[in-house]
Scaffold this active site. Structure first.
Site, short mmCIF file in Angstrom:
data_model
loop_
_atom_site.label_atom_id
_atom_site.label_comp_id
_atom_site.label_asym_id
_atom_site.label_seq_id
_atom_site.Cartn_x
_atom_site.Cartn_y
_atom_site.Cartn_z
N PRO A 2 114.11 21.82 23.09
CA PRO A 2 114.86 22.93 22.50
C PRO A 2 116.15 23.17 23.29
CG PRO A 2 112.89 23.73 23.63
CD PRO A 2 112.85 22.24 23.68
N GLU A 3 117.18 23.54 22.58
CA GLU A 3 118.45 23.84 23.26
C GLU A 3 118.60 25.36 23.42
OE1 GLU A 3 121.66 21.61 23.38
OE2 GLU A 3 120.84 19.77 22.54
#
Ligand code: ZN
Length: 288
Positions: A2-3
């Protein structure tokens, strides 16, 4: 992985649903989920039970929940880790790894992780520039969403790196929170090839690049930050709606939205970099 925008959505969910609540019980169902907590499952549970969550915070892609004991629970989401808030008695998820039950008998916090690359650990905190951070996060730079982010200092730090500009962008001790997707998008917006030397950028160009990175993450956050339930489901990094507005990343062979040339893909650090051959020309002497 995930960013930052996805992690921020999880942070907001934790802030809204578990902060201020008193922990009654912790069940660890898989040792791998707490392997970063070296003293083991019994110690992990003992450091939570009887305390409450006082805040949910983030720096870059690092996420943690502060405990009233002064320690913090650091969450590594890995490739597939999810934080779910579920009613007591809801059927266990197939890949449920850790359950936190609260004294108010309200919804439980569940850590679910199919691939078990993620995990939870209780960490001590270290004071850095007047902010207490979990010790493993102490060296991580502020991210562009941080109210105390210093863009002038970040530009200077970026321009001190004697490496490719994308590598410098991904260096979490320079600026945190920029991952592969948003690095490629920022480089496309700033019309820079990823292999340009960071220390060869003008101050103005480096500032333009950091502003672009901030803008693309901000847009993703606003696009994805409306539906809490959907975002929890999508925190595994495979969500579709963050991808919709991408200009370069993952678009090999598709026309550049600016000039129409097909986007190219090049290998970079065991992953890929996507760029436009016309808008982002190779630096002199570039070789793959
Ligand atoms: Zn182009």
């Amino acid at each position: 992985m995930p960013e930052l925008p996805e992690v921020e959505v999880v942070r907001r969910g934790l802030r809204d649903h578990v902060v201020g609540r008193h922990i009654a019980q912790v069940d660890v169902f898989h040792p791998r989920a707490i392997r970063r907590h070296v003293p083991g499952a019994v110690d992990f549970a003992a450091r939570l039970v009887g305390h409450s969550f006082t805040d949910a915070r983030r720096r870059g892609k690092y996420l943690w929940v502060d405990l009233s004991s002064g320690e913090a629970v650091l969450a590594h989401l890995g490739m597939s880790g999810q934080m779910l808030v579920q009613p007591v008695g809801a059927p266990d998820e197939k890949h449920l790894r850790v359950r936190v039950s609260f004294a108010d008998d309200g919804p439980e916090l569940r850590f679910v992780d199919q691939r078990t690359f993620g995990g939870l650990s209780v960490e001590g905190v270290t004071e850095v520039d007047g902010v207490s951070l979990p010790t493993p996060v102490a060296h991580i730079a502020r991210d562009p969403m941080d109210p105390d982010f210093d863009p002038v200092a970040a530009v200077a730090a970026l321009r001190r790196r004697r490496t490719e500009v994308k590598r410098a962008l991904l260096d979490q001790t320079v600026v945190s929170g920029i991952g592969n997707i948003y690095a490629d998008e920022a480089l496309w917006l700033a019309r820079l090839h990823w292999a340009r030397p960071a220390d060869g950028l003008s101050r103005a160009k480096a500032a333009e690049l950091l502003t672009a990175a901030t803008d693309v993450m901000d847009q993703a956050l606003r696009a994805g930050g409306t539906s809490f339930d959907a975002l929890y489901v999508n925190v595994n990094g495979q969500s579709g709606y963050f991808d919709r507005s991408l200009n370069a990343y993952g678009r090999e062979g598709e026309p550049c939205p600016r000039c129409g040339r097909p986007i190219r893909r090049e290998p970079f650090m065991n992953r890929s970099s996507f760029s436009c051959p016309r808008c982002q020309p190779h630096p002199p002497g570039f070789q793959l």
